[in-house]
Write a protein that holds these residues in place. Structure first.
Motif, mmCIF file in Angstrom:
data_model
loop_
_atom_site.group_PDB
_atom_site.id
_atom_site.type_symbol
_atom_site.label_atom_id
_atom_site.label_comp_id
_atom_site.label_asym_id
_atom_site.label_seq_id
_atom_site.Cartn_x
_atom_site.Cartn_y
_atom_site.Cartn_z
ATOM 1 N N TYR A 33 3.423 5.196 -44.773
ATOM 2 C CA TYR A 33 2.873 4.534 -43.586
ATOM 3 C C TYR A 33 3.551 3.174 -43.366
ATOM 4 O O TYR A 33 3.904 2.827 -42.240
ATOM 5 C CB TYR A 33 1.359 4.354 -43.732
ATOM 6 C CG TYR A 33 0.758 3.510 -42.630
ATOM 7 C CD1 TYR A 33 0.600 4.028 -41.349
ATOM 8 C CD2 TYR A 33 0.382 2.189 -42.857
ATOM 9 C CE1 TYR A 33 0.075 3.255 -40.328
ATOM 10 C CE2 TYR A 33 -0.149 1.418 -41.843
ATOM 11 C CZ TYR A 33 -0.298 1.952 -40.579
ATOM 12 O OH TYR A 33 -0.815 1.179 -39.574
ATOM 13 N N SER A 42 3.993 -0.202 -34.346
ATOM 14 C CA SER A 42 2.782 0.256 -33.676
ATOM 15 C C SER A 42 1.973 1.066 -34.686
ATOM 16 O O SER A 42 2.468 2.046 -35.235
ATOM 17 C CB SER A 42 3.130 1.137 -32.469
ATOM 18 O OG SER A 42 2.028 1.929 -32.091
ATOM 19 N N GLU A 43 0.728 0.639 -34.910
ATOM 20 C CA GLU A 43 -0.108 1.329 -35.893
ATOM 21 C C GLU A 43 -0.342 2.786 -35.506
ATOM 22 O O GLU A 43 -0.265 3.676 -36.353
ATOM 23 C CB GLU A 43 -1.443 0.600 -36.057
ATOM 24 C CG GLU A 43 -1.309 -0.738 -36.745
ATOM 25 C CD GLU A 43 -2.630 -1.460 -36.924
ATOM 26 O OE1 GLU A 43 -3.698 -0.848 -36.684
ATOM 27 O OE2 GLU A 43 -2.589 -2.641 -37.317
ATOM 28 N N THR A 44 -0.615 3.035 -34.245
ATOM 29 C CA THR A 44 -0.878 4.397 -33.793
ATOM 30 C C THR A 44 0.342 5.282 -33.983
ATOM 31 O O THR A 44 0.244 6.388 -34.524
ATOM 32 C CB THR A 44 -1.301 4.401 -32.309
ATOM 33 O OG1 THR A 44 -2.413 3.530 -32.151
ATOM 34 C CG2 THR A 44 -1.660 5.787 -31.842
ATOM 35 N N GLU A 45 1.496 4.803 -33.533
ATOM 36 C CA GLU A 45 2.722 5.586 -33.696
ATOM 37 C C GLU A 45 3.061 5.770 -35.170
ATOM 38 O O GLU A 45 3.516 6.845 -35.578
ATOM 39 C CB GLU A 45 3.894 4.908 -32.974
ATOM 40 C CG GLU A 45 3.837 5.022 -31.471
ATOM 41 C CD GLU A 45 5.008 4.338 -30.809
ATOM 42 O OE1 GLU A 45 5.758 5.028 -30.103
ATOM 43 O OE2 GLU A 45 5.188 3.122 -31.008
ATOM 44 N N GLN A 47 0.980 5.936 -37.673
ATOM 45 C CA GLN A 47 0.082 6.947 -38.234
ATOM 46 C C GLN A 47 0.575 8.349 -37.869
ATOM 47 O O GLN A 47 0.594 9.249 -38.713
ATOM 48 C CB GLN A 47 -1.347 6.743 -37.724
ATOM 49 C CG GLN A 47 -2.018 5.518 -38.304
ATOM 50 C CD GLN A 47 -3.321 5.155 -37.585
ATOM 51 O OE1 GLN A 47 -3.641 5.702 -36.538
ATOM 52 N NE2 GLN A 47 -4.052 4.228 -38.173
ATOM 53 N N ASP A 48 0.973 8.534 -36.623
ATOM 54 C CA ASP A 48 1.481 9.841 -36.182
ATOM 55 C C ASP A 48 2.745 10.225 -36.943
ATOM 56 O O ASP A 48 2.895 11.361 -37.396
ATOM 57 C CB ASP A 48 1.777 9.829 -34.677
ATOM 58 C CG ASP A 48 0.518 9.731 -33.833
ATOM 59 O OD1 ASP A 48 -0.591 9.972 -34.359
ATOM 60 O OD2 ASP A 48 0.648 9.398 -32.630
#
Length: 190
Positions: A33, A42-45, A47-48
């Motif tokens: 991560y 970007s935290e969301t990206e 994570q993905d």
């Protein structure tokens, strides 16, 4: 957890043991991560990408030969997965920019001299040329370490063996090479 235990988990994972692979995930999930987050910002990206990297690692686990560290292998998968995500993200941004440009150009009385695609192509050629020049200006030790890492895909340990130096020296050379290239290309940054 020692490397013998990690090797055993890898062997069991390669045999299809999902619980063993889950343990490997728990051992390395923060590193995966973290790498994705450093690249994507970007935290969301991140994570993905981390999730996708783990899926790829599971699907390719049988190809891991244990001739390098498991964490190095994961780092490569994560890096390439993040680069793919960046390319897709940038491609979507370029498509939106192209669409806005074309809409503006079609409403304008003056026709554009070159299309957005032609301009981007010229920019890429210029960037590629400047990058090659920056690499050629590096001292030989830095240039060699960079080429072994980026072009041949060797691990830090493999480079250290090939250059007969310590892993820390390799890391330092790569850091200095990248910083030098960055300074050479600073005027191209937004």
């Amino acid at each position: 957890m020692n490397s013998d235990t990690e090797s055993e988990l890898i062997r069991r994972g390669q045999a299809g043991d999902r619980k063993a692979f889950d343990q490997l995930v728990r051992m390395h999930q923060d590193k995966v991560y973290g790498q994705a987050l450093r690249m994507l910002k970007s935290e969301t990206e991140a994570q993905d990408v981390a999730q996708l990297a783990w899926i790829k690692a599971w699907n390719k686990l049988d190809t891991f030969r244990q001739d390098s560290a498991f964490s190095t292998w994961l780092y490569r998968i994560t890096t390439f997965t993040a680069l793919d995500a960046i390319r897709k993200r940038d491609s979507r941004r370029e498509s939106l920019a192209d669409q806005e440009f074309l809409e503006h150009a079609s409403q304008s009385e003056v026709s554009p001299v070159a299309s957005a695609q032609q301009i981007r192509s010229l920019e890429r050629k210029e960037l590629h040329q400047r990058l090659l020049q920056a690499i050629e200006q590096l001292p030989e030790k830095l240039k060699t370490a960079l080429k072994l890492r980026e072009l041949e895909g060797l691990t830090y340990e493999e480079i250290a063996k090939k250059l007969n130096c310590k892993t820390g020296t390799v890391m330092s050379r790569l850091f200095n090479a990248r910083k030098s290239i960055q300074k050479h290309l600073i005027d191209l940054l937004p």
